[in-house]
Design an enzyme around this catalytic site. Structure first.
Site, mmCIF file in Angstrom:
data_model
loop_
_atom_site.group_PDB
_atom_site.id
_atom_site.type_symbol
_atom_site.label_atom_id
_atom_site.label_comp_id
_atom_site.label_asym_id
_atom_site.label_seq_id
_atom_site.Cartn_x
_atom_site.Cartn_y
_atom_site.Cartn_z
ATOM 1 C CB CYS A 131 -0.903 -0.004 1.219
ATOM 2 S SG CYS A 131 -1.923 1.465 1.297
ATOM 3 C CE1 TYR A 154 -2.305 -5.807 8.549
ATOM 4 C CE2 TYR A 154 -3.115 -8.000 9.026
ATOM 5 C CZ TYR A 154 -2.506 -7.121 8.161
ATOM 6 O OH TYR A 154 -2.118 -7.544 6.912
HETATM 7 C C1 LIG Z 1 -4.590 0.560 3.293
HETATM 8 C C2 LIG Z 1 -3.665 -0.036 4.298
HETATM 9 C C3 LIG Z 1 -2.829 -1.079 3.932
HETATM 10 C C4 LIG Z 1 -1.952 -1.646 4.843
HETATM 11 N N1 LIG Z 1 -1.142 -2.669 4.453
HETATM 12 C C5 LIG Z 1 -0.251 -3.182 5.333
HETATM 13 C C6 LIG Z 1 0.655 -4.208 4.956
HETATM 14 O O1 LIG Z 1 0.624 -4.681 3.831
HETATM 15 N N2 LIG Z 1 1.564 -4.635 5.851
HETATM 16 C C7 LIG Z 1 1.613 -4.123 7.122
HETATM 17 O O2 LIG Z 1 2.479 -4.514 7.901
HETATM 18 N N3 LIG Z 1 0.745 -3.191 7.515
HETATM 19 C C8 LIG Z 1 -0.168 -2.707 6.655
HETATM 20 N N4 LIG Z 1 -1.022 -1.736 7.056
HETATM 21 C C9 LIG Z 1 -0.965 -1.278 8.440
HETATM 22 C C10 LIG Z 1 0.087 -0.210 8.588
HETATM 23 O O3 LIG Z 1 1.373 -0.767 8.435
HETATM 24 C C11 LIG Z 1 -0.019 0.390 9.967
HETATM 25 O O4 LIG Z 1 -1.265 0.994 10.121
HETATM 26 C C12 LIG Z 1 1.104 1.388 10.207
HETATM 27 O O5 LIG Z 1 1.219 1.615 11.581
HETATM 28 C C13 LIG Z 1 0.820 2.669 9.474
HETATM 29 O O6 LIG Z 1 1.882 3.561 9.568
HETATM 30 P P1 LIG Z 1 1.587 5.110 9.344
HETATM 31 O O7 LIG Z 1 2.807 5.869 9.647
HETATM 32 O O8 LIG Z 1 0.938 5.295 8.022
HETATM 33 O O9 LIG Z 1 0.438 5.336 10.411
HETATM 34 P P2 LIG Z 1 0.203 6.331 11.634
HETATM 35 O O10 LIG Z 1 -1.264 6.257 11.837
HETATM 36 O O11 LIG Z 1 0.811 7.655 11.393
HETATM 37 O O12 LIG Z 1 0.951 5.619 12.823
HETATM 38 C C14 LIG Z 1 0.618 4.344 13.297
HETATM 39 C C15 LIG Z 1 1.121 4.149 14.714
HETATM 40 O O13 LIG Z 1 2.525 4.381 14.775
HETATM 41 C C16 LIG Z 1 2.833 5.502 15.595
HETATM 42 N N5 LIG Z 1 3.840 6.308 14.911
HETATM 43 C C17 LIG Z 1 3.706 6.884 13.693
HETATM 44 N N6 LIG Z 1 4.825 7.529 13.371
HETATM 45 C C18 LIG Z 1 5.685 7.373 14.389
HETATM 46 C C19 LIG Z 1 7.003 7.838 14.618
HETATM 47 N N7 LIG Z 1 7.636 8.598 13.731
HETATM 48 N N8 LIG Z 1 7.604 7.525 15.788
HETATM 49 C C20 LIG Z 1 6.958 6.771 16.701
HETATM 50 N N9 LIG Z 1 5.705 6.302 16.533
HETATM 51 C C21 LIG Z 1 5.063 6.596 15.377
HETATM 52 C C22 LIG Z 1 1.530 6.244 15.730
HETATM 53 O O14 LIG Z 1 1.494 7.035 16.906
HETATM 54 C C23 LIG Z 1 0.525 5.125 15.714
HETATM 55 O O15 LIG Z 1 0.455 4.509 16.973
HETATM 56 C C24 LIG Z 1 -1.908 -1.152 6.164
HETATM 57 C C25 LIG Z 1 -2.760 -0.116 6.540
HETATM 58 C C26 LIG Z 1 -3.644 0.437 5.625
HETATM 59 C C27 LIG Z 1 -4.584 1.532 6.068
#
Ligand SMILES: Cc1cc2nc3c(=O)[nH]c(=O)nc-3n(C[C@H](O)[C@H](O)[C@H](O)COP(=O)(O)OP(=O)(O)OC[C@H]3O[C@@H](n4cnc5c(N)ncnc54)[C@H](O)[C@@H]3O)c2cc1C
Ligand SMILES: *[C@@H]1O[C@H](CO)[C@@H](O)[C@H](O)[C@H]1NC(C)=O
Ligand SMILES: *[C@@H]1O[C@H](CO)[C@@H](O)[C@H](O)[C@H]1NC(C)=O
Ligand SMILES: *[C@@H]1O[C@H](CO)[C@@H](O)[C@H](O)[C@H]1NC(C)=O
Ligand SMILES: *[C@@H]1O[C@H](CO)[C@@H](O)[C@H](O)[C@H]1NC(C)=O
Ligand SMILES: *[C@@H]1O[C@H](CO)[C@@H](O)[C@H](O)[C@H]1NC(C)=O
Ligand SMILES: *[C@@H]1O[C@H](CO)[C@@H](O)[C@H](O)[C@H]1NC(C)=O
Ligand SMILES: *[C@@H]1O[C@H](CO)[C@@H](O)[C@H](O)[C@H]1NC(C)=O
Ligand SMILES: *[C@@H]1O[C@H](CO)[C@@H](O)[C@H](O)[C@H]1NC(C)=O
Ligand SMILES: *[C@@H]1O[C@H](CO)[C@@H](O)[C@H](O)[C@H]1NC(C)=O
Ligand SMILES: *[C@@H]1O[C@H](CO)[C@@H](O)[C@H](O)[C@H]1NC(C)=O
Length: 536
Positions: free
Chosen positions: A178, A478
C-alpha cells in the site's frame, strides 16, 4: 499510607478533571493559555522557526491539516475529539521541542507519520492531546553501493520504492504494497509485505535508526543501545520515542517479476483448492507469495450467494519457471500463461492496489489515496490446516454475514527461520498463515459503524477453534482496540496482558522492561500501554 491514599484520590479524580477540561473547546483553552506555544518557540532552533509549523484551531488551515492524513473515515467526524494543536515538524528541533514541552502540559502526544493506523491512534484520543505530525520530514537517501537507505518517518512506502527504483532496477525493500502507508508507523509496528517469505519483515531489514527520546535527546542505534533499538523494530514506536528515520537494508529483486490472480467460487471447487493452499503456500519456493482473499459474491442463480477465493501472487522470477513450479506443486490452481503478468518490481505495486501495471510510476509519489473508506480490521494466526468441514462452516458464516472479507497471508520461508525473539514481532515458525478480517463501508454514522464492526467481531469469534490459542495472536500493525475488551463491551484490560501477549507473546515482558527503563513517567502513552501501573 496517607500519601498513597492521597495519590489514589488524585488518580480517581483525574478522569473527572480530564473530562471537564475536554469539555472546554480547544480554541478557548488555547487563547487562555499560550504557555505551550511559548515553550515550543523557546525550545526550538531559532534558525528553523517553529511558528510556521504550529496549527491551533484558530489557524484557518487547522482542519485541513488534521484531515490530510486521516485514512479511516470512521474518525473524520465532528464528534471525534480534536487536538489542542498540531505541530507539523519541519526540523529535528521541532520534534525535540514537542517532546520537552508536551511533558509540561497535561496533554497526551500523538505521533502521526502516514496516518494509516486502523483504529486512528495517531490522531484520535480519549483525553486532551496534541499531534506531532511527521509528514514533512520525509527525505530518502538511497546508497546503492552499500545497498542501504536512510528513510525518514514521514516518507510513504511508495516514495521509498520509487526512490530505490530510480537508482536500481534490481533492488527493493520488503514492506507493504500500500504505497500511501507511512514509514514511521509501518516499520515501528513490524511491517510485512509480499516478499516476507524471502526476506522477512521490514524490521528484519533495519540496521540503524534515529529517534528523539523522552528527554528530547537525538539518539542513533549506538547511543540508544541495543534494547531500545530492539523495541522500535516492531514494538510500536509510539510507546518508546519519536522515530525520525530508519536505515534500511535494500534487498535484491529480479529486473522483472511475475504476477497473477486466479479466482474460484465454491461451485468451481474453491473449498478443495483453499484446503490445499494451506499445505502448499507456506512451504513452496520462497520466491513465491500467494495471498488468498475470500469474499462473498452473487452466485450464478439469482438471489444466491457464494464465496469467491482469489489467489493473488508475486513470483520473484519469470512466468516460465513459475508455470513449471506450479504445475508441479499446485496443479489444482490451473494457472495458465495468460493469467501471468511480467513487469518490474516497482510496477508490481500497482497490481496489488488494483491498478494497471502500465500506469505512470509517478503515481507512487501521490500521497493522497484515490478513495478512502470507513473500516475495521482484526487479525489471527492459523497454525494447523483447517479441515474441509471447517472451511465449509466458515463459508456458511461468511454468507450469513455477507460483508466481511478474509485475507490469508502465507508465512513460512524466511519467516520461519528468524528466531521469535530477534525483534518484538513474535509470530515466526509454526504459523502457516495470518488472517486479516475486514469490513469496509461508505456511509457515516454510529449505527452503520456498529453494524460493520460487529461483523468483524462475529467472524473473529467464529474462527476461535481454528486459530492460535493461549495466547491467541494478533499483529500490532493491524491495530485493534477490541483486544483487551470483551465483545460485550466490558473492559477487561488485565494490566495490558491481553493485547500485550496477543501482539508480542513472550517478547511482551522484555518490552515492558525496556519501556519502564526508557520512559518511566510514561509520557509516550497510548490506548494499549505496556505494563503494570502504567495508567498514571
Ligand atoms: C490501506 C492499508 C494497507 C496496509 N497494508 C499493510 C501491509 O501490507 N503490511 C503491514 O504490515 N501493515 C499494513 N497496514 C498497516 C500499517 O502498516 C499500519 O497501520 C502502520 O502503523 C501505518 O503507519 P503510518 O505511519 O501510516 O500510520 P500512523 O497512523 O501515522 O501511525 C501508526 C502508529 O505508529 C505511531 N507512529 C507513527 N509515526 C511514528 C514515529 N515517527 N515515531 C513513533 N511512533 C510513530 C503512531 O502514533 C501510531 O500509533 C496497512 C494499513 C492500511 C490503512
Ligand atoms: C521563554 O523564554 C523567555 C525568555 O527567555 C522566558 O521569559 C519565558 O518564560 C519562556 N517561556 C517558556 C514558556 O518557557
Ligand atoms: C497559527 O496562528 C498562530 C497565532 O496566530 C501563529 O503564531 C502561527 O504562525 C499560525 N500558524 C501558521 C502555520 O500559520
Ligand atoms: C472529512 O470531513 C470533512 C468535514 O466534514 C469533510 O469536509 C471532508 O470531505 C471529509 N473527508 C473525506 C475524505 O471524506
Ligand atoms: C558504505 O558504508 C561504509 C561503512 O558503513 C562507509 O564507510 C562508506 O562510506 C559507505 N559508502 C558510501 C558510498 O557511502
Ligand atoms: C523485463 O521486461 C521488459 C518489458 O517487458 C523487457 O524489455 C526486458 O527485457 C525484461 N528484462 C529481463 C531481464 O527479462
Ligand atoms: C472441480 O472438480 C471436479 C472433480 O475433480 C472437476 O471435474 C471439475 O472440472 C472441477 N471444476 C473446476 C471449475 O475446476
Ligand atoms: C435473474 O433475474 C433476471 C430478472 O430479474 C432474469 O432476467 C434472469 O434470467 C435471471 N437469471 C437466472 C439465472 O435466473
Ligand atoms: C447481486 O445481487 C443483488 C440482488 O440479489 C443485486 O442487487 C446486486 O447488484 C448484485 N451484485 C452484483 C455485483 O452483481
Ligand atoms: C493495461 O493497459 C494497457 C495499455 O494501456 C492495456 O493494453 C491493457 O489491456 C491493460 N490491462 C488491464 C488488465 O486492464
Ligand atoms: C453482534 O450483534 C448481534 C445482534 O445485535 C449480537 O447478538 C452479537 O452478540 C454481536 N456480536 C458480537 C461479537 O459483539
Amino acid at each position: 499510607m496517607g500519601v498513597v491514599s492521597l495519590s489514589r484520590i488524585i488518580l480517581l479524580l483525574l478522569p473527572i478533571v480530564l473530562l471537564l477540561s475536554s469539555l472546554r473547546s480547544a480554541s478557548a483553552a488555547y487563547s487562555s493559555d499560550n504557555t505551550f506555544v511559548d515553550c515550543l518557540v523557546n525550545q526550538s532552533d531559532p534558525s528553523h522557526p517553529i511558528t510556521s509549523a504550529i496549527f491551533t484551531p484558530k489557524n484557518t488551515s487547522f482542519f485541513s491539516v488534521l484531515q490530510a492524513y486521516i485514512r479511516n473515515l470512521r474518525f473524520n467526524t465532528s464528534a471525534t475529539r480534536k487536538p489542542y494543536l498540531i505541530i507539523t515538524a519541519l526540523h529535528v528541533s521541532h520534534v525535540q521541542a514537542a517532546v520537552v514541552c508536551g511533558q509540561k502540559q497535561n496533554l497526551q502526544m500523538k505521533i502521526r507519520s502516514g496516518g494509516h493506523d486502523y483504529d486512528g491512534l495517531s490522531y484520535v484520543a480519549e483525553v486532551p492531546f496534541f499531534i506531532l505530525d511527521m509528514f514533512k520530514l520525509r527525505s530518502i537517501e538511497v546508497d546503492i553501493k552499500n545497498e542501504t537507505a536512510w528513510v525518514q518517518a514521514g516518507a510513504t512506502l511508495g516514495e521509498v520504492y520509487y526512490r530505490i527504483a530510480e537508482k536500481s532496477k534490481v533492488h527493493g525493500f520488503p514492506a507493504s504494497v500500500c504505497p500511501s502507508v507511512g514509514v514511521g508507523g509501518h516499520i515501528s509496528g513490524g511491517g510485512y509485505g509480499n516478499m516476507m517469505r524471502k526476506y522477512g519483515l521490514s524490521v528484519d531489514n533495519v540496521i540503524d535508526a534515529q529517534i528523539v527520546d523522552v528527554q528530547g535527546r537525538l539518539l542513533d542505534r549506538k547511543s540508544m543501545g541495543e534494547d531500545l533499538f530492539w523495541a522500535i523494530r516492531g514494538g510500536g514506536g509510539a510507546s518508546f520515542g519519536v522515530v525520525l528515520s530508519y536505515k534500511i537494508k535494500l534487498v535484491r529483486v529480479p529486473e522483472n517479476v511475475t504476477l497473477f490472480q486466479v479466482r474460484r467460487t465454491l461451485e468451481e471447487n474453491a473449498t478443495d483448492i483453499v484446503y490445499d493452499w494451506q499445505n502448499i503456500a507456506p512451504y513452496i519456493d520462497n520466491n513465491l507469495f500467494i495471498r488468498l482473499i475470500l469474499d462473498v459474491v452473487n452466485g450464478t442463480q439469482n438471489g444466491t450467494k457464494t464465496v469467491r477465493a482469489s489467489f493473488i501472487a508475486i513470483y520473484l522470477g519469470d512466468s516460465k519457471s513459475l508455470l513449471s513450479l506450479l504445475n508441479e506443486k499446485f496443479p489444482q490452481l490451473g494457472l495458465k500463461q495468460s493469467d501471468c503478468i511480467e513487469t518490474s518490481w516497482l510496477r508490481s505495486v500497482f497490481f496489488w492496489i488494483n491498478m494497471n501495471v502500465t500506469s505512470p510510476v509517478d503515481i507512487l509519489l501521490q500521497r493522497q489515496p484515490k478513495v478512502l473508506s470507513y473500516f475495521k480490521r482484526k487479525s489471527d494466526y492459523v497454525q494447523k490446516p483447517i479441515s474441509k468441514e471447517g472451511l465449509e462452516g466458515i463459508w456458511k458464516k461468511m454468507i450469513e454475514l455477507v460483508d466481511t472479507i478474509l485475507y490469508f497471508n502465507p508465512y513460512g520461508g524466511k519467516m520461519a527461520e528468524i528466531p521469535s525473539t530477534e525483534v518484538p514481532f513474535p509470530h515466526r515458525a509454526g504459523n502457516l498463515y495470518k488472517v486479516q478480517y475486514q469490513a469496509n463501508w461508505n456511509q457515516p454514522g454510529e449505527e452503520v459503524a456498529t453494524h460493520y464492526i460487529n461483523l468483524t467481531r462475529e467472524i473473529h469469534q467464529y474462527m476461535t477453534p481454528f486459530v492460535s490459542k493461549n495466547p491467541r495472536g494478533a499483529f500490532l500493525n493491524y491495530k485493534d482496540l477490541d483486544l483487551g475488551i470483551n465483545h460485550n463491551g466490558k473492559d477487561s484490560y488485565d494490566e495490558g496482558r491481553v493485547y500485550g501477549e496477543e501482539y508480542f507473546k513472550d517478547n511482551f515482558n522484555r518490552l515492558v522492561e525496556i519501556k519502564t527503563k526508557v520512559d518511566p513517567g510514561n509520557f509516550f502513552r497510548n490506548e494499549q500501554m505496556f505494563g503494570d501501573g502504567m495508567e498514571v
